[in-house]
Design an enzyme around this catalytic site. Structure first.
Site, PDB file in Angstrom:
ATOM      1  N   ASP A 142     -21.951  14.956   6.864  1.00  0.00           N
ATOM      2  CA  ASP A 142     -21.183  14.502   8.681  1.00  0.00           C
ATOM      3  C   ASP A 142     -23.339  14.406   8.995  1.00  0.00           C
ATOM      4  O   ASP A 142     -22.980  13.819  10.514  1.00  0.00           O
ATOM      5  CB  ASP A 142     -20.674  15.758   8.864  1.00  0.00           C
ATOM      6  CG  ASP A 142     -19.136  15.569   8.069  1.00  0.00           C
ATOM      7  OD1 ASP A 142     -18.898  14.790   8.206  1.00  0.00           O
ATOM      8  OD2 ASP A 142     -18.974  16.959   8.132  1.00  0.00           O
ATOM      9  N   LYS A 173       1.221 -10.087 -18.459  1.00  0.00           N
ATOM     10  CA  LYS A 173       0.103 -10.851 -18.522  1.00  0.00           C
ATOM     11  C   LYS A 173      -0.080 -11.972 -18.940  1.00  0.00           C
ATOM     12  O   LYS A 173      -1.033 -10.729 -19.743  1.00  0.00           O
ATOM     13  CB  LYS A 173      -0.791 -11.258 -16.577  1.00  0.00           C
ATOM     14  CG  LYS A 173      -0.201 -10.467 -15.600  1.00  0.00           C
ATOM     15  CD  LYS A 173      -0.503  -9.720 -14.694  1.00  0.00           C
ATOM     16  CE  LYS A 173      -0.470  -9.336 -13.218  1.00  0.00           C
ATOM     17  NZ  LYS A 173      -1.471  -8.462 -12.723  1.00  0.00           N
ATOM     18  N   LYS A 187       3.186  -1.537 -12.593  1.00  0.00           N
ATOM     19  CA  LYS A 187       3.585  -2.310 -11.589  1.00  0.00           C
ATOM     20  C   LYS A 187       3.461  -1.487 -10.850  1.00  0.00           C
ATOM     21  O   LYS A 187       4.584  -0.224 -10.369  1.00  0.00           O
ATOM     22  CB  LYS A 187       4.995  -2.256 -11.740  1.00  0.00           C
ATOM     23  CG  LYS A 187       5.516  -4.171 -10.501  1.00  0.00           C
ATOM     24  CD  LYS A 187       6.911  -4.686 -10.965  1.00  0.00           C
ATOM     25  CE  LYS A 187       7.259  -4.954  -9.063  1.00  0.00           C
ATOM     26  NZ  LYS A 187       7.339  -4.934  -8.557  1.00  0.00           N
ATOM     27  N   CYS A 208      37.521 -21.881   7.696  1.00  0.00           N
ATOM     28  CA  CYS A 208      37.545 -20.465   7.559  1.00  0.00           C
ATOM     29  C   CYS A 208      36.843 -19.958   8.278  1.00  0.00           C
ATOM     30  O   CYS A 208      35.358 -20.190   8.111  1.00  0.00           O
ATOM     31  CB  CYS A 208      37.337 -20.005   6.615  1.00  0.00           C
ATOM     32  SG  CYS A 208      36.972 -18.276   6.008  1.00  0.00           S
TER      33      CYS A 208
HETATM   34  S1  IVH Z   1       1.004  -9.547 -10.060  1.00  0.00           S
HETATM   35  C1  IVH Z   1       1.981 -14.141  -9.077  1.00  0.00           C
HETATM   36  N1  IVH Z   1       0.184  -6.741 -10.847  1.00  0.00           N
HETATM   37  O1  IVH Z   1       4.594  -6.872  -7.191  1.00  0.00           O
HETATM   38  C2  IVH Z   1       2.905 -13.219  -8.756  1.00  0.00           C
HETATM   39  N2  IVH Z   1       1.855  -7.420  -8.705  1.00  0.00           N
HETATM   40  O2  IVH Z   1       7.095  -8.428  -7.497  1.00  0.00           O
HETATM   41  C3  IVH Z   1       1.644 -11.887  -9.308  1.00  0.00           C
HETATM   42  N3  IVH Z   1       3.381  -5.406  -7.908  1.00  0.00           N
HETATM   43  O3  IVH Z   1       4.045  -8.848  -4.691  1.00  0.00           O
HETATM   44  C4  IVH Z   1       1.525 -10.916  -9.116  1.00  0.00           C
HETATM   45  N4  IVH Z   1       1.931  -4.492  -9.094  1.00  0.00           N
HETATM   46  O4  IVH Z   1       2.940  -6.923  -4.757  1.00  0.00           O
HETATM   47  C5  IVH Z   1       1.052  -8.300 -10.606  1.00  0.00           C
HETATM   48  N5  IVH Z   1      -0.106  -4.535 -11.595  1.00  0.00           N
HETATM   49  C6  IVH Z   1       1.162  -6.031 -10.387  1.00  0.00           C
HETATM   50  C7  IVH Z   1       1.421  -5.107  -9.791  1.00  0.00           C
HETATM   51  C8  IVH Z   1       2.091  -5.938  -8.809  1.00  0.00           C
HETATM   52  C9  IVH Z   1       2.131  -3.792  -7.697  1.00  0.00           C
HETATM   53  C10 IVH Z   1       3.663  -5.952  -7.316  1.00  0.00           C
HETATM   54  C11 IVH Z   1       3.179  -7.184  -5.899  1.00  0.00           C
HETATM   55  C12 IVH Z   1       4.256  -8.335  -6.310  1.00  0.00           C
HETATM   56  C13 IVH Z   1       5.168  -7.502  -6.566  1.00  0.00           C
HETATM   57  C14 IVH Z   1       6.250  -8.591  -7.640  1.00  0.00           C
END
Ligand code: IVH
Length: 710
Positions: free
Chosen positions: A53, A308, A134, A456
């Site tokens: 601080d 991935k 995720k 409709c």
């Molecule tokens: S890779 C081309 N890695 O999930 C898209 N996404 O359903 C590549 N997310 O919009 C995304 N954790 O917001 C990736 N470890 C992770 C993630 C992640 C959360 C979210 C992200 C994305 C959504 C897709």
């Protein structure tokens, strides 16, 4: 260790000269940033909070004395910048896309097999994947130029997000400067901003005590905290970040997913420590099981695992389908459930005339969200589950999907509960509602549809909403509500009337500008927005028509194949003359158009009402041919057929590449075919090509032809 403390540090601020002040501010900026990193990222502070601080206060005092010396990276900007007005928009240089989902082990096995097949990998060829949680937060794109954070944007609609730079700069966990010498000239770092469970609970307790709004779940709390117009509010909210991807990068610091994420970590960006490398589906699934068990103790919300492909050259080859990469998938955790009472079953009529039963529920919180409507899918499902009005039912929510009714709790069924009788007339127009017979398997379609078509009201207004929606005509200021109101007042009953609105308004007694909620400016704006769409790309035009089974992708395929609206319309009307017409065969021959889709398109054009709508529209708007995907490609606009076994890539990959270059890939050879690319063991298609005098290429010749166009 930090740099040595300057000798002036003990001199009273009032006694500093400008040169000393500048030097000390420089030292303080580095020193405070270093302590922030030790505290927030390494959990290993070197000094007591009170000493920290003192440093901050000294920084502020010097800045107050010498405001002209305040640095752009000053620590004082990290807690309180001046409020910004609304959020500007940021166009993502590379779109922020979403992920495809896997819900079962089998889906994961399929994913791995699909990738291997696409890449044409031999069984013994290794293929690595990263696996990581995720995060259930909100995605963000951080632009660093020469290592300095210059812009931060939310995902928005994927193409354009909100500029939240000032807010992100207050986040202690996101470095304003990347560490290291070998930094890229520019890079968009992508990742997730989230709030931990503990911070969420504390924030809600504080909010409640202060009589302020509380948040439903950590995700909302994180989003609400980031999207504050006043960054000083964001500064007080404990937001975290994990970097897991990138957009534009010049250059990338590695050639695998994992090495790039490693580099992020070296640069001082937080990355998820749970990330691992796996070699096959079994390992991915076993990691998923581990994390499922660990989930509750992570301290933050995750809704699944993301896999991935590790090698970036593979990622590049795999590319994207629609809005998701082929090289990644989100393996979702099972949905969350709750029980509540089913008060009623309402039948809604969709744009396509489908009758959908919607469960009207006693509101209940499922996984942090209050649910009062859920889908019951269709009449067979209601019968199969024997769900009755008055029942206590199990409701489930998985990720972003619509909540659904899973089952009825039989022990709680009221004595007088009756089986549900699905109506056979449309609740919107009274027309008969029927179930189509699927010619292929002789089964009744699960969906009951209104036969009222264009008369409709439910379909007409829904068709109009679809027509103006963002992915179709995208008319600014003409949202669902206005469409509904204009429809009810008889102003707009069918799409062409949108474009005659202004002309009719001029001679009308009740002018748009005099309507409630409107004024001359908003009316003028709407007319301008409508005019702006008189030129529209052909694929959007086709998609907007709302033909059954014709989504955005199919509309693009059609636009690309037929080139312009006249060719398309003429061909479709010709095709509706019979299944032996050449036009019908051509339509079926387009790669990506199956028989059901073809039949739906032809049915649409066989209906005179529909052709009239198209003609009336064409009197008002001018659909533009689709821009060639790659303008300079030697195969743009050419019709190509692949046959036989290719040795360098799979058929799927070859096809995707050809389409990227603007070629039309067909399934069979005709005299309209420009090239037949023949791999090993090519059979009848090759013979036919030779007979018709179509140019036949080997795989190498094809590669030669398109080389330089990747
Ligand atoms: S890779 C081309 N890695 O999930 C898209 N996404 O359903 C590549 N997310 O919009 C995304 N954790 O917001 C990736 N470890 C992770 C993630 C992640 C959360 C979210 C992200 C994305 C959504 C897709």
């Amino acid at each position: 260790m930090g740099k040595a403390r300057p000798a002036t540090a003990d001199i009273a601020v009032e006694k500093l000269n400008e040169q000393q002040a500048r030097a000390e501010l420089e030292w303080l900026a580095t020193e405070i940033t270093r302590h922030d990193a030790l505290y927030y990222r390494s959990d290993a502070p070197e000094i007591a909070d009170s000493e920290y601080d003192v440093l901050r206060r000294r920084n502020e005092q010097i800045e107050a004395m010498f405001p002209q010396l305040r640095r752009s990276d000053s620590p004082s900007l990290k807690v309180g910048a001046t409020p910004i007005e609304g959020f500007g928009k940021v166009r993502h240089r590379v779109p922020m896309l979403s992920l495809g989902n896997a819900f079962s082990d089998e889906d994961v096995v399929d994913f791995v097999a699909r990738v291997r097949r696409f890449l044409g990998l031999a069984e013994d060829e290794p293929l690595n994947f990263t696996a990581e949680p995720k995060i259930d937060g909100l995605s963000i794109s951080l632009r660093y130029e020469s290592g300095r954070l210059i812009e931060a944007a939310t995902r928005g609609d994927g193409a354009e997000g909100e500029n939240v730079t000032a807010n992100v700069k207050t986040m202690q966990t996101i470095p304003e400067h990347l560490a290291g010498n070998d930094l890229p000239g520019s890079i968009d770092i992508r990742g997730e901003i989230f709030m931990s469970h503990a911070d969420f609970q504390k924030l809600n307790a504080d909010q409640q005590a202060a009589g302020s709004k509380t948040f439903a779940n950590p995700r909302n709390a994180a989003a609400g905290s980031l999207r504050q117009l006043d960054p000083t509010v964001t500064a007080q909210r404990p937001l975290h970040f994990f970097a897991y991807g990138w957009g534009e990068a010049q250059p990338l610091p590695g050639n695998t997913q994992s090495s790039v994420v490693d580099a992020f970590k070296q640069w001082g960006l937080p990355t998820n420590p749970e990330l691992i490398l796996c070699q096959n589906a079994e390992e991915l699934i076993s990691y998923y099981r581990d994390l499922e068990l660990k989930r509750a103790s992570l301290g933050y919300d995750i809704d699944g695992i993301v896999y991935k492909v590790d090698r970036l050259d593979f990622q590049e080859r795999l590319g994207f389908v629609s809005r998701a990469p082929r090289w990644a998938v989100a393996h979702k955790f099972p949905a969350e459930q709750a029980t509540t009472v089913l008060n009623d079953i309402e039948i809604q009529v969709g744009r396509t005339g489908a009758l959908t039963p919607v469960a009207k529920l006693e509101p209940v919180t499922v996984g942090g969200v209050v649910v009062s409507n859920a889908t019951l899918h269709n009449e067979d499902e209601i019968a199969r589950k024997d769900v009755r009005i008055g029942d206590t039912v199990v409701v489930q929510r998985a990720g972003d999907v619509i909540p659904q009714v899973v089952s009825a709790v039989l022990e709680k069924r009221p004595e007088d509960a009756q089986p549900f009788e699905f109506p056979d007339v449309c609740p919107a127009c009274g027309s008969h509602a029927v179930r189509e017979l699927d010619e292929k398997n002789e089964k009744l379609d699960a969906v009951r549809r209104c036969t009222g078509g264009l008369i409709c009201p439910a379909q007409r207004v829904e068709r109009l909403k679809h027509f103006v929606s963002r992915t179709a005509f995208d008319i600014d200021g003409l949202g669902d509500k206005s469409i509904q109101a204009f429809y009810e007042d008889g102003l707009i009953q069918s799409p062409p009337e949108i474009f005659t609105l202004e002309a009719r308004d001029k001679s009308s007694l009740k002018k748009l500008k005099d309507r409630e909620g409107w004024g001359s400016q908003s009316a003028r704006k709407l007319f301008a927005a409508i005019d702006a769409r008189r030129r529209i790309s052909l694929d959007r035009f086709v998609f907007a028509l709302g033909i059954r089974h014709v989504g955005e992708t199919t509309a693009k395929v059609l636009a690309r194949s037929y080139g312009d609206i006249t060719a398309f319309k003429t061909a479709m009307i010709a095709a509706s003359q019979g299944t032996d017409s050449e036009a019908w065969l051509d339509l079926n021959n387009i790669d990506g158009i199956g028989e059901t889709v073809a039949a739906a398109i032809v049915e649409f054009f066989a209906e005179p009402h529909n052709v009239k709508v198209v003609d009336d529209l064409l009197a008002e708007v001018e659909p533009q041919p689709l821009e060639a995907v790659a303008t300079a490609s030697p195969v743009t606009g050419k019709s190509v057929v692949f046959t036989g076994t290719l040795k360098k890539k799979s058929r799927g990959e070859a096809k995707a590449q050809a389409e990227r270059l603007g070629a039309k890939v067909a399934g069979s050879v005709s005299k309209k075919t420009d090239y037949v690319v023949a791999g090993a063991d090519a059979g009848s298609k090759l013979t036919k090509a030779r007979n018709l005098g179509v140019t036949v290429l080997t795989e190498d010749e094809w590669d030669e032809l398109v080389s330089g166009n990747f």
